[in-house]
Design an enzyme around this catalytic site. Structure first.
Site, mmCIF file in Angstrom:
data_model
loop_
_atom_site.group_PDB
_atom_site.id
_atom_site.type_symbol
_atom_site.label_atom_id
_atom_site.label_comp_id
_atom_site.label_asym_id
_atom_site.label_seq_id
_atom_site.Cartn_x
_atom_site.Cartn_y
_atom_site.Cartn_z
ATOM 1 N N HIS A 169 1.064 -0.937 -0.143
ATOM 2 C CA HIS A 169 -0.011 -0.400 -0.028
ATOM 3 C C HIS A 169 0.593 0.778 0.068
ATOM 4 C CE1 HIS A 169 -3.818 -1.866 1.694
ATOM 5 N NE2 HIS A 169 -3.540 -2.659 0.500
ATOM 6 N N GLU A 217 1.423 3.967 2.053
ATOM 7 C CA GLU A 217 2.143 4.398 3.389
ATOM 8 C C GLU A 217 3.127 3.446 3.196
ATOM 9 O OE1 GLU A 217 -2.899 5.368 3.659
ATOM 10 O OE2 GLU A 217 -1.407 3.536 2.758
ATOM 11 N N CYS A 269 -1.932 -0.351 6.734
ATOM 12 C CA CYS A 269 -1.380 0.625 7.429
ATOM 13 C C CYS A 269 -1.345 2.009 8.525
ATOM 14 C CB CYS A 269 -1.944 1.867 5.619
ATOM 15 S SG CYS A 269 -2.093 0.631 4.331
ATOM 16 N N CYS A 296 -5.610 2.522 6.125
ATOM 17 C CA CYS A 296 -6.495 1.083 6.286
ATOM 18 C C CYS A 296 -5.948 0.867 7.499
ATOM 19 C CB CYS A 296 -6.290 0.205 5.035
ATOM 20 S SG CYS A 296 -4.841 -0.455 4.821
#
Length: 156
Positions: free
Chosen positions: A53, A55, A86, A83
């Site tokens: 992801h 991040e 993250c 999320c």
């Protein structure tokens, strides 16, 4: 750079890298004192890595750039509310502040529904959708005992 400029960069990354086929429409910038330390974008589909992801990618790059595993003097600017995975990475890296643009409801409207994870995490193990069972706890404790007694460990 101002917070708005840093967020605009995260948003630009989300669109640019999504259009380039890297992954979903997510971008992140990690900054310290208004200067970019690292950038990340969603690379889930391009790297076949479900943890890639924006991040997490930005955190990995920032830690490499600074040569350390904590980012307490840095902030993250992310094009979408993090999320649960993250968010965990943000807390583990000790980032000092989170800035986000789109929220989890915006993400759900385009098919990225993190609500399932938010509901799943607080459930007792036996009620979670992925069967979870403890196994060989006593054998595994050896490594934890060794860590507890390791005189030169680096706490994190």
């Amino acid at each position: 750079m101002t917070p708005e400029e840093l967020m605009r960069r995260a948003v630009a990354l989300s669109l640019e890298k999504m259009e380039a086929g890297s992954g979903g429409p997510f971008g992140a910038v990690i900054a310290r004192d208004g200067a970019v330390v690292a950038e990340g974008w969603n690379e889930v589909t391009s790297t076949a890595d479900p943890t890639a992801h924006a991040e997490v990618v930005a955190i990995r790059r920032a830690c490499r750039a600074l040569g350390r595993f904590e980012l307490r003097d840095c902030e993250i600017f992310t094009s979408c509310e993090p999320c649960p995975m993250c968010l965990g990475a943000i807390y583990w890296s000790r980032l000092g502040r989170i800035w986000f643009a789109n929220d989890r409801n915006d993400a759900a409207r385009i098919g990225f529904d993190d609500d399932f994870l938010y509901r799943e995490i607080p459930l007792p193990l036996e009620r979670r959708s992925v069967p979870t069972r403890r196994l060989l706890a006593e054998e595994a404790r050896v490594a934890f005992d060794a860590w507890a007694n390791k005189p030169d460990k680096v706490a994190y």
